[in-house]
Design a protein around this motif. Structure first.
Motif, PDB file in Angstrom:
ATOM      1  N   ARG A 184       0.855  -1.181   0.000  1.00 14.39           N
ATOM      2  CA  ARG A 184       0.000   0.000   0.000  1.00 14.39           C
ATOM      3  C   ARG A 184       0.897   1.238   0.000  1.00 14.39           C
ATOM      4  NH1 ARG A 184      -5.326   0.793   2.286  1.00 14.39           N
ATOM      5  NH2 ARG A 184      -5.114  -1.075   3.566  1.00 14.39           N
ATOM      6  N   ILE A 185       0.671   2.143  -0.954  1.00  7.98           N
ATOM      7  CA  ILE A 185       1.477   3.356  -1.102  1.00  7.98           C
ATOM      8  C   ILE A 185       0.575   4.571  -0.948  1.00  7.98           C
ATOM      9  CG2 ILE A 185       2.902   4.727  -2.674  1.00  7.98           C
ATOM     10  CD1 ILE A 185       3.943   2.190  -3.867  1.00  7.98           C
ATOM     11  N   HIS A 186       1.034   5.530  -0.132  1.00  3.22           N
ATOM     12  CA  HIS A 186       0.274   6.768   0.082  1.00  3.22           C
ATOM     13  C   HIS A 186       0.701   7.826  -0.932  1.00  3.22           C
ATOM     14  CE1 HIS A 186      -2.050   9.766   2.204  1.00  3.22           C
ATOM     15  NE2 HIS A 186      -0.993  10.570   2.214  1.00  3.22           N
ATOM     16  N   ILE A 187      -0.267   8.466  -1.566  1.00  2.74           N
ATOM     17  CA  ILE A 187      -0.012   9.527  -2.535  1.00  2.74           C
ATOM     18  C   ILE A 187      -0.306  10.860  -1.860  1.00  2.74           C
ATOM     19  CG2 ILE A 187      -0.532  10.426  -4.830  1.00  2.74           C
ATOM     20  CD1 ILE A 187       0.630   7.608  -4.809  1.00  2.74           C
ATOM     21  N   PRO A 188       0.750  11.626  -1.470  1.00  2.00           N
ATOM     22  CA  PRO A 188       0.536  12.885  -0.734  1.00  2.00           C
ATOM     23  C   PRO A 188      -0.304  13.900  -1.507  1.00  2.00           C
ATOM     24  CG  PRO A 188       2.835  12.197  -0.624  1.00  2.00           C
ATOM     25  CD  PRO A 188       2.180  11.320  -1.639  1.00  2.00           C
ATOM     26  N   GLU A 189      -0.117  13.941  -2.831  1.00  2.00           N
ATOM     27  CA  GLU A 189      -0.823  14.939  -3.633  1.00  2.00           C
ATOM     28  C   GLU A 189      -2.339  14.777  -3.568  1.00  2.00           C
ATOM     29  OE1 GLU A 189       3.280  14.498  -4.973  1.00  2.00           O
ATOM     30  OE2 GLU A 189       1.633  13.077  -4.639  1.00  2.00           O
ATOM     31  N   THR A 190      -2.781  13.543  -3.505  1.00  2.00           N
ATOM     32  CA  THR A 190      -4.232  13.278  -3.495  1.00  2.00           C
ATOM     33  C   THR A 190      -4.742  12.843  -2.131  1.00  2.00           C
ATOM     34  OG1 THR A 190      -3.927  10.961  -4.143  1.00  2.00           O
ATOM     35  CG2 THR A 190      -4.110  12.594  -5.919  1.00  2.00           C
TER      36      THR A 190
END
Length: 209
Positions: A184-190
């Motif tokens: 699971r990867i977190h996307i800071p922009e969204t």
């Protein structure tokens, strides 16, 4: 002289998971299942583009090499050694993913995926066909590796047939296990979390003559 190679893929079981500290929602489970199935189906669909025929023209060889590159992108490390963190928190290098095949019902030693794909491209037959059955299901229990990745597996039945001069010369049927890596990867922009899925080693579990 025509050669037909048929790969019949049938995934067995269901995609049940256990993620230790976190519990997957039904939506996450469905998303992971779909991503894993897409990766496996992509792998199978690329094989005929790589094999095609042995007496390839220069353009056909270049196209086959492009499909080899696309295939390797499906696998963790993209066919190269890759870094991982062991249970003690130490950084280590893992050997490149491998593919295991059979010959006349006997399992061959696993070989690096890169070598397998290059050999597939050079099969000594005039034509090659790869057929697949898309009725696919996955079974797996994911376990945490300690570095944010989760590892599971899927089973599939592969039937490999080849003919030469109108005769059936290869008829191997293998139940294979493929490792699946999930993170699971977190996307800071969204502010959203996404799942990434890669394939790993493919091994022969059993063979029928």
């Amino acid at each position: 002289m025509k050669t037909k190679i048929a790969i019949l893929v049938l995934m067995l079981g269901t995609f049940s998971m256990s993620l230790h500290a976190e519990r997957l929602s039904d939506e996450d489970r469905a998303t992971l299942e779909q991503h894993a199935l897409e990766k496996i189906n992509d792998f199978i669909s690329y094989l005929p583009e790589i094999a095609a025929k042995s007496n390839k023209s220069y353009e056909e060889k270049q196209l086959a090499q492009k499909y080899i590159a696309k295939t390797l992108e499906l696998f963790i490390g993209e066919g190269n050694d890759y870094e991982y963190i062991d249970a003690a928190g130490n950084r280590r290098m893992h050997p490149a993913v491998t593919m295991q095949t059979t010959s006349r019902g006997f399992a061959n030693p696993p070989q690096p995926m890169k070598r397998y794909l290059q050999r597939l491209m050079a099969l000594p037959y005039q034509t090659v066909e790869v057929d697949t059955c898309q009725a696919v299901r996955i079974h797996s229990h994911l376990r945490e590796t300690g570095d944010g990745w989760y590892v599971g597996s899927a089973s599939f039945l592969q039937v490999f047939r080849a003919t030469r001069d109108g005769r059936l010369v290869v008829n191997d049927k293998d139940l294979k296990i493929v490792t699946i890596y999930v993170k699971r990867i977190h996307i800071p922009e969204t502010g959203e979390d996404i799942w990434v899925v890669y394939l790993g080693d493919m091994r022969v579990r059993s063979s029928w003559k």
